[in-house]
Scaffold this motif. Structure first.
Motif, mmCIF file in Angstrom:
data_model
loop_
_atom_site.group_PDB
_atom_site.id
_atom_site.type_symbol
_atom_site.label_atom_id
_atom_site.label_comp_id
_atom_site.label_asym_id
_atom_site.label_seq_id
_atom_site.Cartn_x
_atom_site.Cartn_y
_atom_site.Cartn_z
ATOM 1 N N ARG A 82 0.836 -1.206 0.000
ATOM 2 C CA ARG A 82 0.000 0.000 0.000
ATOM 3 C C ARG A 82 0.871 1.256 0.000
ATOM 4 N N ARG A 83 2.064 1.141 -0.523
ATOM 5 C CA ARG A 83 3.043 2.224 -0.565
ATOM 6 C C ARG A 83 2.418 3.527 -1.066
ATOM 7 N N GLY A 84 2.662 4.590 -0.336
ATOM 8 C CA GLY A 84 2.142 5.900 -0.725
ATOM 9 C C GLY A 84 0.740 6.186 -0.217
ATOM 10 N N SER A 85 0.142 5.249 0.485
ATOM 11 C CA SER A 85 -1.203 5.460 1.034
ATOM 12 C C SER A 85 -1.066 6.136 2.394
ATOM 13 N N CYS A 86 -1.319 7.454 2.404
ATOM 14 C CA CYS A 86 -1.169 8.222 3.642
ATOM 15 C C CYS A 86 -1.750 9.621 3.438
ATOM 16 N N GLY A 87 -1.865 10.364 4.534
ATOM 17 C CA GLY A 87 -2.321 11.740 4.439
ATOM 18 C C GLY A 87 -2.840 12.266 5.760
ATOM 19 N N ILE A 88 -3.186 13.542 5.746
ATOM 20 C CA ILE A 88 -3.784 14.199 6.900
ATOM 21 C C ILE A 88 -5.295 14.025 6.788
ATOM 22 N N SER A 89 -5.909 13.552 7.850
ATOM 23 C CA SER A 89 -7.352 13.305 7.813
ATOM 24 C C SER A 89 -8.138 14.599 8.006
ATOM 25 N N GLU A 90 -9.126 14.781 7.153
ATOM 26 C CA GLU A 90 -10.073 15.886 7.312
ATOM 27 C C GLU A 90 -11.311 15.407 8.081
ATOM 28 N N TYR A 91 -11.289 14.133 8.464
ATOM 29 C CA TYR A 91 -12.447 13.516 9.092
ATOM 30 C C TYR A 91 -12.091 12.917 10.452
ATOM 31 N N GLU A 92 -13.125 12.762 11.290
ATOM 32 C CA GLU A 92 -13.000 11.921 12.473
ATOM 33 C C GLU A 92 -13.638 10.598 12.102
ATOM 34 N N GLY A 93 -12.980 9.510 12.454
ATOM 35 C CA GLY A 93 -13.508 8.202 12.095
ATOM 36 C C GLY A 93 -12.625 7.092 12.613
ATOM 37 N N SER A 94 -12.638 5.962 11.879
ATOM 38 C CA SER A 94 -11.857 4.803 12.288
ATOM 39 C C SER A 94 -11.200 4.175 11.066
#
Length: 167
Positions: A82-94
């Protein structure tokens, strides 16, 4: 011309003389609170960032075994496939337990570090710290990730860089 120095870390190379080097663990804390996707909407960690999970996404029956994500957390998938799968979340969740959820500490620009973490060179270093028996089961744990060094300009420069790099 800006004066540069050798960082002493191969994947980073040269950096401006006044920049510091910090371990990721000094900038972020791991958020490892387990929650249910019945209480916290399921999110997916993709190459496009953190997004609401599609209804058609493959899911386990273990709905209570997920990690809490809060808005502005940085989330990265620990698996090499899953290389490159990342980021800052704009959501609250799980999210799935396979992801590393990072809570930014104060006095930092999360967007700057997100750009660093999304770079090809960081991805190479991140997976170099991983373990596994085959490539598609290779993963990096927080206990290793927190020891990776990254370059850290001043807060003011982090903000300028992130504003410049934002689309």
């Amino acid at each position: 011309m800006r004066e540069m120095k050798d960082s002493g870390i191969e994947w980073i190379g040269q950096v401006p003389k006044e920049w510091k080097l910090n371990k990721i663990g000094s900038l972020y804390d791991e958020r490892s609170v387990k929650v249910s996707d019945k209480e916290y909407a399921p999110l997916s960690v993709t190459k496009q960032g953190i997004v609401p999970q599609f209804e058609t996404a493959a899911k386990t029956d273990n709905n209570d075994n997920r990690k809490l994500i809060k808005k502005n957390d940085f989330v990265i998938n620990s698996r090499s496939d899953r290389r490159g799968s990342c980021g800052i979340s704009e959501y609250e969740g799980s999210c799935s337990l396979i992801n590393i959820v990072l809570k930014p500490r104060k006095n930092m620009c999360n967007a700057y570090y997100s750009f660093v973490f999304r770079s090809e060179r960081f991805a190479d270093e991140f997976y170099r710290w991983g373990t596994g028996i085959v490539d598609d089961l290779w993963s990096t744990k927080w206990s290793n990730m927190k020891n990776i060094y990254i370059s850290s300009p001043s807060l003011e420069e982090q903000q300028k860089i992130s504003v410049y790099l934002l689309p």
